[in-house]
Design a protein around this motif. Structure first.
Motif, short mmCIF file in Angstrom:
data_model
loop_
_atom_site.label_atom_id
_atom_site.label_comp_id
_atom_site.label_asym_id
_atom_site.label_seq_id
_atom_site.Cartn_x
_atom_site.Cartn_y
_atom_site.Cartn_z
N UNK A 114 0.80 -1.22 0.00
CA UNK A 114 0.00 0.00 0.00
C UNK A 114 0.83 1.26 0.00
N UNK A 115 1.89 1.26 -0.79
CA UNK A 115 2.73 2.46 -0.90
C UNK A 115 1.89 3.63 -1.39
N UNK A 116 2.23 4.80 -0.94
CA UNK A 116 1.47 6.02 -1.26
C UNK A 116 1.27 6.20 -2.76
N UNK A 117 2.32 6.00 -3.54
CA UNK A 117 2.23 6.18 -5.00
C UNK A 117 1.26 5.16 -5.63
N UNK A 118 1.30 3.91 -5.16
CA UNK A 118 0.39 2.89 -5.69
C UNK A 118 -1.06 3.23 -5.37
N UNK A 119 -1.30 3.64 -4.14
CA UNK A 119 -2.66 4.02 -3.74
C UNK A 119 -3.13 5.20 -4.59
N UNK A 120 -2.27 6.18 -4.80
CA UNK A 120 -2.62 7.34 -5.63
C UNK A 120 -3.00 6.90 -7.04
N UNK A 121 -2.17 6.06 -7.65
CA UNK A 121 -2.40 5.61 -9.02
C UNK A 121 -3.74 4.89 -9.14
N UNK A 142 1.79 10.75 -18.57
CA UNK A 142 3.09 10.08 -18.67
C UNK A 142 3.84 10.19 -17.35
N UNK A 143 3.81 11.36 -16.76
CA UNK A 143 4.49 11.60 -15.49
C UNK A 143 3.48 11.50 -14.36
N UNK A 144 3.81 10.69 -13.36
CA UNK A 144 2.94 10.50 -12.20
C UNK A 144 3.66 10.98 -10.95
N UNK A 145 3.07 11.93 -10.30
CA UNK A 145 3.61 12.50 -9.06
C UNK A 145 5.09 12.86 -9.19
N UNK A 197 8.22 10.35 -15.68
CA UNK A 197 7.82 9.34 -16.66
C UNK A 197 8.45 7.98 -16.42
N UNK A 198 9.06 7.79 -15.26
CA UNK A 198 9.76 6.53 -14.94
C UNK A 198 8.84 5.32 -14.99
N UNK A 199 7.68 5.41 -14.35
CA UNK A 199 6.75 4.27 -14.35
C UNK A 199 6.24 3.97 -15.76
N UNK A 200 5.98 5.01 -16.53
CA UNK A 200 5.54 4.82 -17.91
C UNK A 200 6.64 4.14 -18.72
N UNK A 201 7.87 4.56 -18.54
CA UNK A 201 9.01 3.95 -19.25
C UNK A 201 9.15 2.48 -18.88
N UNK A 202 8.99 2.15 -17.60
CA UNK A 202 9.06 0.73 -17.18
C UNK A 202 7.94 -0.07 -17.84
N UNK A 203 6.75 0.51 -17.93
CA UNK A 203 5.63 -0.17 -18.58
C UNK A 203 5.95 -0.45 -20.05
N UNK A 204 6.55 0.51 -20.71
CA UNK A 204 6.92 0.33 -22.12
C UNK A 204 7.96 -0.77 -22.25
#
Length: 132
Positions: A32-39, A93-96, A100-107
């Motif tokens: 339940x990390x803050x970023x995951x909950x936010x997303x 693309x950019x989250x918090x 764009x790191x999470x988007x790049x990992x998804x790609x």
């Protein structure tokens, strides 16, 4: 790829890359990390979507490391396609401020899973559609 050994090495590198990226995100989803909950709140899927995605990514990662890697690649491809779609429609693309790191990992996961399926297509086809 013509050389069987090269194809196998590239396939393993891609499979490991996709599995490691998906596995490292599990900690954040399941704790339940803050970023995951936010997303997942932004896409209207908190908390059930966070847990469900985590379970699917865990299964995909394990399968990518077995002789049933094609199922892991398909699961990974499906799950990460949803992530990419949400980045492009609701999250951005950019989250918090992640640049764009999470988007790049998804790609990277998407390309790794897709390429794994494509370079092993003849083997997968023979496995499931044997000539009669």
């Amino acid at each position: 790829m013509r050389n069987k050994k090269s194809k196998k090495i590239v396939s393993w590198i891609l499979r490991l890359l996709a599995a490691l990226i998906m596995l490292q995100t599990l900690f954040f989803k399941f704790t339940g990390a803050e970023e995951s909950i936010y997303i997942f709140t932004q896409v209207g899927m908190e908390p059930w979507g966070r847990y469900m995605t985590g379970v699917v990514e865990l299964i995909a990662s394990v399968l990518l490391l077995t002789n049933r890697y094609e199922w892991g690649a398909l699961l990974g491809l499906g799950t990460i396609s949803g992530a990419i779609l949400f980045h492009l429609t609701k999250l951005g693309i950019e989250v918090q401020g992640d640049g764009g790191y999470l988007f790049a990992l998804a790609i990277v996961v998407f390309v790794s899973c897709m390429t794994t399926l494509l370079i092993n297509f003849s083997e997968i086809k023979t496995k499931y559609l044997p000539n009669k």
